[in-house]
Structure formats: structure tokens, C-alpha cells
Design an enzyme around this catalytic site. Sequence first.
Site, PDB file in Angstrom:
ATOM      1  N   PHE A 177       0.813  -1.220   0.000  1.00  0.00           N
ATOM      2  CA  PHE A 177       0.000   0.000   0.000  1.00  0.00           C
ATOM      3  C   PHE A 177       0.847   1.272   0.000  1.00  0.00           C
ATOM      4  CE2 PHE A 177      -2.274  -3.386   2.280  1.00  0.00           C
ATOM      5  CZ  PHE A 177      -3.218  -3.663   1.299  1.00  0.00           C
ATOM      6  N   ARG A 178       1.990   1.192  -0.736  1.00  0.00           N
ATOM      7  CA  ARG A 178       2.890   2.354  -0.867  1.00  0.00           C
ATOM      8  C   ARG A 178       3.523   2.772   0.452  1.00  0.00           C
ATOM      9  NH1 ARG A 178       1.042   4.112  -6.224  1.00  0.00           N
ATOM     10  NH2 ARG A 178       1.098   2.029  -7.077  1.00  0.00           N
ATOM     11  N   LEU A 179       3.455   1.894   1.463  1.00  0.00           N
ATOM     12  CA  LEU A 179       4.120   2.216   2.736  1.00  0.00           C
ATOM     13  C   LEU A 179       5.530   1.636   2.690  1.00  0.00           C
ATOM     14  CD1 LEU A 179       1.088   1.724   5.143  1.00  0.00           C
ATOM     15  CD2 LEU A 179       2.040   3.850   4.228  1.00  0.00           C
ATOM     16  N   HIS A 180       6.338   2.232   1.842  1.00  0.00           N
ATOM     17  CA  HIS A 180       7.688   1.723   1.570  1.00  0.00           C
ATOM     18  C   HIS A 180       8.627   1.984   2.744  1.00  0.00           C
ATOM     19  CE1 HIS A 180       5.845   1.780  -2.308  1.00  0.00           C
ATOM     20  NE2 HIS A 180       5.838   3.105  -2.348  1.00  0.00           N
TER      21      HIS A 180
END
Length: 201
Positions: A177-180
Site C-alpha cells: 500500500f505504498r508504505l515503503h
Amino acid sequence: MEKRTGKFAGEDPFVLARAWLEEAEKTEPNDPNAIALSTVDPDGLPNARMVLLKEISADAFVFYTNYTSAKAGEIDAAGKAAFVLHWKSLRRQIRVRGLVSREDGEKADEYYASRSLKSRLGAWASDQSKPLSSRAALMAEVAKVTARHGTDPARPPFWGGYRIVPLEIEFWADGDFRLHDRFVWRRTSADAGWDITRLNP
Ligand SMILES: Cc1cc2nc3c(=O)[nH]c(=O)nc-3n(C[C@H](O)[C@H](O)[C@H](O)COP(=O)(O)O)c2cc1C
């Protein structure tokens, strides 16, 4: 400070970069060592192109090129460059910004000698980044340098390496979820200690 584990473990960013590259060598279809090298021209207009990273030493990232090319002019004028390594297969990137100097001694001779004869002669024949009238003109130049330099050409004086000594290295790995995950190693000069910070994605 938060303990870094798994793919981000370790204190030395050169060791970590080498480990990530070794992993990418197993998964990338080709050129896992390709970097998008960024320079800036005298007007401040950025420039970018791919080159191949040939060494990650204990203190620098090294690539080879023609010293009369556009990139070389921009590097020599600024003394600085940046690059990014991106591996689609791993969904990871490494970003580097740093100070650049030439690698034009024995190491450059050694690397040049390790290349195929055609590549060694190609380095002599190509006036990189300058206008070329036709493919035939390039092939005529290859024939000319082949006749002149034979089967054991010396490294051209206008061809060699650049060492990028980083002031900043960021390791980035894809998260759900783009929580890199991002960790950046920063220092104020080439002989200062590293400050390591986690960044928001
Ligand atoms: C995957 C890839 C790897 C490349 N590796 C190099 C390299 O190691 N050295 C180099 O001089 N050019 C390399 N090139 C060509 C450069 O991208 C570029 O066209 C050339 O160096 C001229 O750039 P400049 O005019 O900005 O100096 C590579 C191109 C690609 C696509």
C-alpha cells in the site's frame, strides 16, 4: 534508535549496496549494475543517462566512460553527480549523491584490459557525444584504430573511470500500500561519520 533488520541490517552502506546488487544479479533479466547517472550542465539543466557500475569499493562507486563525453564535461565542471539503481524484480532502489574524481590509474588500465578487444577498440574509435556523419564513418574509424593499435591496444588517455564518493546513500524497498521502507545514510564530508535516518515513504 530503531534497530534495522532483514534487508536493511548492517552499518556499512557499501557492504549493504554490494549485498543488494548480488541479490539483483540473481533476479534481474539483464544489467543489474545499470545506473541512471545524473549530472548538471553549466546552466543548471540536469542530464541523465544509463551507465554500468563496475565496482562498489570500500568507499566509492566506480563507472567507466569517455573523458571527452558530455557527462565527463559536466562531472569535471561540477565535481558532483548522483545516480539511482532500480531493480524491478526486487522492487528496490538505491540512490546515491556524491563527490566525483577520476579513476585513471592502474585500476582503469586493469579494467580496460579485461574488456573484449572489440570494446577496447571501440573506446578508441568513438568520439563519444560528438556528432557523427554516418554509421559507415564510425566503422571506418574502427578499421583505422584497429590498423593502428592492433590486438593489444593501450587504454586511451581520454577513457577511464570515475569514482563517486557518496555524501548520501538511500536504500528503498517496496512496501504494501505504498508504505515503503527508506533509510538514508548521510554525512557532511567524505571522511565524516554516517548519520542514519528512516524517512517517510
Ligand atoms: C544499459 C546501458 C549501459 C550503458 N553503459 C555505459 C557505460 O558504462 N559507459 C558509457 O560511457 N556509456 C554507457 N552507456 C551509454 C550512455 O547511456 C550514453 O549514451 C553515453 O555514455 C553518452 O552519454 P553523454 O553524452 O551524456 O556523455 C550505456 C547505456 C545503456 C542503455
